[in-house]
Structures are given as C-alpha cells and as structure tokens.
Design a protein around this motif. Structure first.
Motif, PDB file in Angstrom:
ATOM      1  N   ASN A 210      -1.627   5.468 -11.245  1.00  0.00           N
ATOM      2  CA  ASN A 210      -0.743   4.386 -11.716  1.00  0.00           C
ATOM      3  C   ASN A 210       0.520   4.290 -10.861  1.00  0.00           C
ATOM      4  OD1 ASN A 210      -2.499   3.803 -13.846  1.00  0.00           O
ATOM      5  ND2 ASN A 210      -1.499   5.268 -15.212  1.00  0.00           N
ATOM      6  N   ASP A 211       1.067   5.455 -10.507  1.00  0.00           N
ATOM      7  CA  ASP A 211       2.278   5.468  -9.678  1.00  0.00           C
ATOM      8  C   ASP A 211       1.998   4.879  -8.293  1.00  0.00           C
ATOM      9  OD1 ASP A 211       3.643   6.654 -11.746  1.00  0.00           O
ATOM     10  OD2 ASP A 211       3.450   8.694 -10.945  1.00  0.00           O
ATOM     11  N   MET A 212       0.813   5.147  -7.770  1.00  0.00           N
ATOM     12  CA  MET A 212       0.450   4.581  -6.472  1.00  0.00           C
ATOM     13  C   MET A 212       0.445   3.058  -6.520  1.00  0.00           C
ATOM     14  SD  MET A 212      -2.683   7.051  -5.253  1.00  0.00           S
ATOM     15  CE  MET A 212      -2.533   8.822  -5.282  1.00  0.00           C
ATOM     16  N   LEU A 213      -0.175   2.509  -7.545  1.00  0.00           N
ATOM     17  CA  LEU A 213      -0.242   1.053  -7.680  1.00  0.00           C
ATOM     18  C   LEU A 213       1.162   0.455  -7.795  1.00  0.00           C
ATOM     19  CD1 LEU A 213      -3.317   0.597 -10.045  1.00  0.00           C
ATOM     20  CD2 LEU A 213      -3.081  -0.275  -7.710  1.00  0.00           C
ATOM     21  N   GLU A 214       2.023   1.097  -8.573  1.00  0.00           N
ATOM     22  CA  GLU A 214       3.387   0.595  -8.733  1.00  0.00           C
ATOM     23  C   GLU A 214       4.170   0.671  -7.425  1.00  0.00           C
ATOM     24  OE1 GLU A 214       4.856  -0.878 -11.356  1.00  0.00           O
ATOM     25  OE2 GLU A 214       2.836  -0.878 -12.222  1.00  0.00           O
ATOM     26  N   HIS A 215       3.814   1.631  -6.608  1.00  0.00           N
ATOM     27  CA  HIS A 215       4.525   1.864  -5.345  1.00  0.00           C
ATOM     28  C   HIS A 215       4.188   0.812  -4.287  1.00  0.00           C
ATOM     29  CE1 HIS A 215       5.583   3.830  -1.565  1.00  0.00           C
ATOM     30  NE2 HIS A 215       4.322   3.939  -1.237  1.00  0.00           N
ATOM     31  N   LEU A 216       2.995   0.241  -4.354  1.00  0.00           N
ATOM     32  CA  LEU A 216       2.532  -0.675  -3.315  1.00  0.00           C
ATOM     33  C   LEU A 216       3.153  -2.067  -3.459  1.00  0.00           C
ATOM     34  CD1 LEU A 216      -1.278   0.228  -3.242  1.00  0.00           C
ATOM     35  CD2 LEU A 216       0.576   1.181  -1.843  1.00  0.00           C
ATOM     36  N   ASN A 217       3.248  -2.764  -2.327  1.00  0.00           N
ATOM     37  CA  ASN A 217       3.697  -4.159  -2.390  1.00  0.00           C
ATOM     38  C   ASN A 217       2.525  -5.056  -2.786  1.00  0.00           C
ATOM     39  OD1 ASN A 217       2.152  -4.834  -0.064  1.00  0.00           O
ATOM     40  ND2 ASN A 217       3.835  -4.211   1.291  1.00  0.00           N
ATOM     41  N   ASP A 218       2.775  -6.326  -2.949  1.00  0.00           N
ATOM     42  CA  ASP A 218       1.748  -7.242  -3.455  1.00  0.00           C
ATOM     43  C   ASP A 218       0.528  -7.298  -2.539  1.00  0.00           C
ATOM     44  OD1 ASP A 218       3.279  -7.817  -5.642  1.00  0.00           O
ATOM     45  OD2 ASP A 218       4.105  -9.686  -4.835  1.00  0.00           O
ATOM     46  N   GLU A 219       0.747  -7.308  -1.249  1.00  0.00           N
ATOM     47  CA  GLU A 219      -0.388  -7.351  -0.312  1.00  0.00           C
ATOM     48  C   GLU A 219      -1.225  -6.090  -0.426  1.00  0.00           C
ATOM     49  OE1 GLU A 219      -2.710  -6.243   3.028  1.00  0.00           O
ATOM     50  OE2 GLU A 219      -0.714  -5.347   2.679  1.00  0.00           O
ATOM     51  N   GLN A 220      -0.571  -4.933  -0.488  1.00  0.00           N
ATOM     52  CA  GLN A 220      -1.286  -3.664  -0.597  1.00  0.00           C
ATOM     53  C   GLN A 220      -2.039  -3.563  -1.919  1.00  0.00           C
ATOM     54  OE1 GLN A 220       2.317  -1.367   0.114  1.00  0.00           O
ATOM     55  NE2 GLN A 220       1.342  -0.371   1.873  1.00  0.00           N
ATOM     56  N   LYS A 221      -1.411  -4.029  -3.000  1.00  0.00           N
ATOM     57  CA  LYS A 221      -2.081  -4.002  -4.303  1.00  0.00           C
ATOM     58  C   LYS A 221      -3.351  -4.833  -4.280  1.00  0.00           C
ATOM     59  CE  LYS A 221       1.970  -3.234  -7.245  1.00  0.00           C
ATOM     60  NZ  LYS A 221       2.884  -3.835  -8.246  1.00  0.00           N
ATOM     61  N   SER A 222      -3.255  -6.007  -3.718  1.00  0.00           N
ATOM     62  CA  SER A 222      -4.421  -6.891  -3.639  1.00  0.00           C
ATOM     63  C   SER A 222      -5.542  -6.240  -2.830  1.00  0.00           C
ATOM     64  CB  SER A 222      -4.011  -8.227  -3.026  1.00  0.00           C
ATOM     65  OG  SER A 222      -5.127  -9.068  -2.833  1.00  0.00           O
ATOM     66  N   PHE A 223      -5.163  -5.550  -1.781  1.00  0.00           N
ATOM     67  CA  PHE A 223      -6.149  -4.954  -0.861  1.00  0.00           C
ATOM     68  C   PHE A 223      -6.756  -3.664  -1.416  1.00  0.00           C
ATOM     69  CE2 PHE A 223      -7.515  -2.796   3.043  1.00  0.00           C
ATOM     70  CZ  PHE A 223      -8.226  -3.831   3.658  1.00  0.00           C
ATOM     71  N   PHE A 224      -5.939  -2.841  -2.115  1.00  0.00           N
ATOM     72  CA  PHE A 224      -6.374  -1.495  -2.487  1.00  0.00           C
ATOM     73  C   PHE A 224      -6.641  -1.281  -3.979  1.00  0.00           C
ATOM     74  CE2 PHE A 224      -3.887  -0.293   1.441  1.00  0.00           C
ATOM     75  CZ  PHE A 224      -4.974   0.131   2.186  1.00  0.00           C
ATOM     76  N   LYS A 225      -6.279  -2.214  -4.847  1.00  0.00           N
ATOM     77  CA  LYS A 225      -6.308  -1.962  -6.285  1.00  0.00           C
ATOM     78  C   LYS A 225      -7.670  -1.487  -6.777  1.00  0.00           C
ATOM     79  CE  LYS A 225      -5.203  -3.845 -10.822  1.00  0.00           C
ATOM     80  NZ  LYS A 225      -4.660  -4.997 -11.584  1.00  0.00           N
ATOM     81  N   LYS A 226      -8.755  -2.129  -6.353  1.00  0.00           N
ATOM     82  CA  LYS A 226     -10.092  -1.755  -6.818  1.00  0.00           C
ATOM     83  C   LYS A 226     -10.431  -0.322  -6.413  1.00  0.00           C
ATOM     84  CE  LYS A 226     -12.355  -6.285  -7.163  1.00  0.00           C
ATOM     85  NZ  LYS A 226     -13.483  -7.123  -6.650  1.00  0.00           N
ATOM     86  N   ARG A 227     -10.102   0.036  -5.190  1.00  0.00           N
ATOM     87  CA  ARG A 227     -10.408   1.389  -4.706  1.00  0.00           C
ATOM     88  C   ARG A 227      -9.588   2.442  -5.441  1.00  0.00           C
ATOM     89  NH1 ARG A 227      -9.602   2.420   1.256  1.00  0.00           N
ATOM     90  NH2 ARG A 227     -10.217   4.500   0.533  1.00  0.00           N
TER      91      ARG A 227
END
Length: 306
Positions: A210-227
């Motif tokens: 959860n902390d990783m997801l909160e740490h990422l910017n919008d582009e990174q979240k879109s790219f990595f969220k599923k993984r």
C-alpha cells in the motif's frame, strides 16, 4: 575456574534470531539477546526461561548499541569466569518489490539495519573481541558471525536494496576476516537459506504494498498498480499468517549455526541450501545468455507476472 563463553545476538524478537539465541542458551552459552520490541514480550520471557539475558537493542541507534555493549560488559565484569566468545549480527528487514516502487524509507531501512547495523554493532564490540581472542587459551577462538543471504550471492529482481545490503554484509565479513585473523579473531558469514513461513520478516509486506502505491506518481501507478497488487496478494498467501516468535524449528539451519559458533577453526562461510536453492543457484553461476538467466530466475521466484 570454569570458563563460560558469552555471546551477544541481535534481532532476537522472532524467527532466526530467537531460535539461535534459544539454542545457544541450551548449549550452555551465556546468551545476551538483543530485542527491538523490548524485554517485556512473550519472546523475551521465553528466552529468560532458558536463562538467556534479553536486552533492548535498536541497531540503527548508536546510543542503544552502546547500552547493549555496556550490559554485556557489565556481565563480563561481574562474572570473571565469563569470556566474550561471539557477536552474532542477525537483525534484518526485507521488503519485496521493484526498486522503482520502494519508498526511500524502505530502501534506507534495508541498508541501515542489514548492513550498517551489522557494521555499527561490530565496531562497538570489535576491540573487546580482539582482546578476548588475544587472551584466549582455548582452542575455540572468539568470532563475529554475520547473517547473510543467498541474495548477497546472486541478485534477484524485486530484492535490489536487500541484495545490496546482504552483498555488502558478505564483503564486509570477508574484509574483517582478513584484517583480524592475525589476532586469532574470525569473521564468519552465515547463510541460513529460506524460512519465510517461520519468520516475521515479511509481516509488513502487505502494508508496504500500500505504501508503494501511495509513493508512486500517477503515471507510475497506472503502469505498475496491477503488478504491485498481484505481488502483494501472492506474498501474503505465500508467507501465511504471522509466525510465532518460536516458529523456526529447522534443525539443519540451527545445527549449521551451532557449527559456525563452535568450530575450533571456523570457515569463512556456512550455508544452508534446500535442493531447490542448490539446483537454481548452481545454474545461476553458469555463463548463460541473459534471456535464459531471466527465465530461470522467474521459475525460481514463481512471482505472478500481473
């Protein structure tokens, strides 16, 4: 006067640290157990029942390390037949996830606890260990035992900071060994192999996802969220529920540690390997094409792709 050998172990709240402190006490060593969670826990009480000495210790805090050392030195001063035999640097943390995902706190924690914590505790005790080694008349000389990892031998994706910290521990241990052999003081790396289900090292992995997801910017979240979500769910199931402080009962791990602690002429490396670890890590050493190595690593880790 009968000599009683004293050892100090870090990271004894659960898992490997608790198990080796308990076994050392049963073997007759005066055992000082560094406890990050304090000395009023069930884990600490369990060690007291074995005549071990729980002591508060945070390996990231120089004042805490100094207090830990002072407690050990007070035991040695009050009991002239006690002799310092070993420091066991076991305290460690691990967060799994691509380096880009991890927060600065996760990365810095791996280095500060796993590597710098080992260095800090070693620096605090090294003069006393050297003196103990020079004064020793026993065949089994004093030593430093640093808990390393297969990840320090072969880097793996998802473990970048952890691999860096444990590779550093191995290199640090080798240098210590060369510097101190002339004094009769050994430095030993101990690789215990896999024991995730018997440890709480991954207890915070879900929260870290959860902390990783909160740490990422919008582009990174879109790219990595599923993984990130898939990996967090997989790791939560793989690790099972939180292990009890005394869950590690793998005799091969414990017996290998006892050899590192008691061998008269300790080796530079003591390693525990299941057939899976032995098979894959020997393959990883081969000069394979990068694509083949990557395929083997995926087979070894069995992480979900999405």
């Amino acid at each position: 006067m009968s000599i009683m050998r004293l050892i100090a172990v870090t990271g004894c709240d659960s898992g490997l640290g608790w198990a080796i402190a308990a076994r050392s006490a049963r073997e007759g060593f005066i055992t000082v157990a560094g406890m990050y969670n304090g000395v009023d826990t069930q884990a600490a009480e369990g060690l007291r029942e074995l005549s071990a000495h729980p002591c508060l210790l945070d390996v990231t805090n120089p004042e805490s390390i100094a207090s830990f050392r002072d407690y050990v030195k007070s035991l040695l001063k009050e009991n002239p037949n006690y002799k310092l035999h070993a420091i066991v640097n076991n305290a460690g943390v691990m967060t799994i996830g691509d380096y880009e995902w991890q927060t600065p706190a996760m990365i810095e924690s791996a280095i500060s606890i796993n590597l710098l914590g080992t260095m800090r505790v070693t620096a605090a005790f090294l003069p006393d260990l050297r003196i103990s080694a020079l004064e020793s008349t026993e065949s089994s000389k004093p030593r430093i035992i640093n808990v390393a990892s297969h990840c320090g031998l072969q880097p793996l994706p998802g473990f970048a900071a952890y691999c860096a910290s444990k590779a550093g521990v191995i290199a640090f241990t080798k240098a210590l060994r060369m510097e101190n052999l002339r004094h009769g003081l050994s430095a030993v790396a101990f690789i215990p192999g896999g024991f995730v289900r018997s440890s709480n090292i991954m207890a915070k992995q879900s929260a870290h996802g959860n902390d990783m997801l909160e740490h990422l910017n919008d582009e990174q979240k879109s790219f990595f969220k599923k993984r990130i979500t898939a990996l967090s769910n997989y790791l939560q199931m793989a690790a099972g529920s939180n292990a009890g402080y005394d869950s590690l009962r793998d005799e091969n791990i414990i017996e290998t540690f006892v050899k590192a602690l008691t061998d008269d002429n300790p080796k530079d490396l003591y390693k525990v390997e299941s057939w899976k670890y032995m098979f894959y890590y020997n393959l990883f050493k081969l000069p394979l094409p990068e694509a083949t190595l990557g395929w083997l690593v995926k087979k070894f880790l069995t992480f979900p792709s999405e």
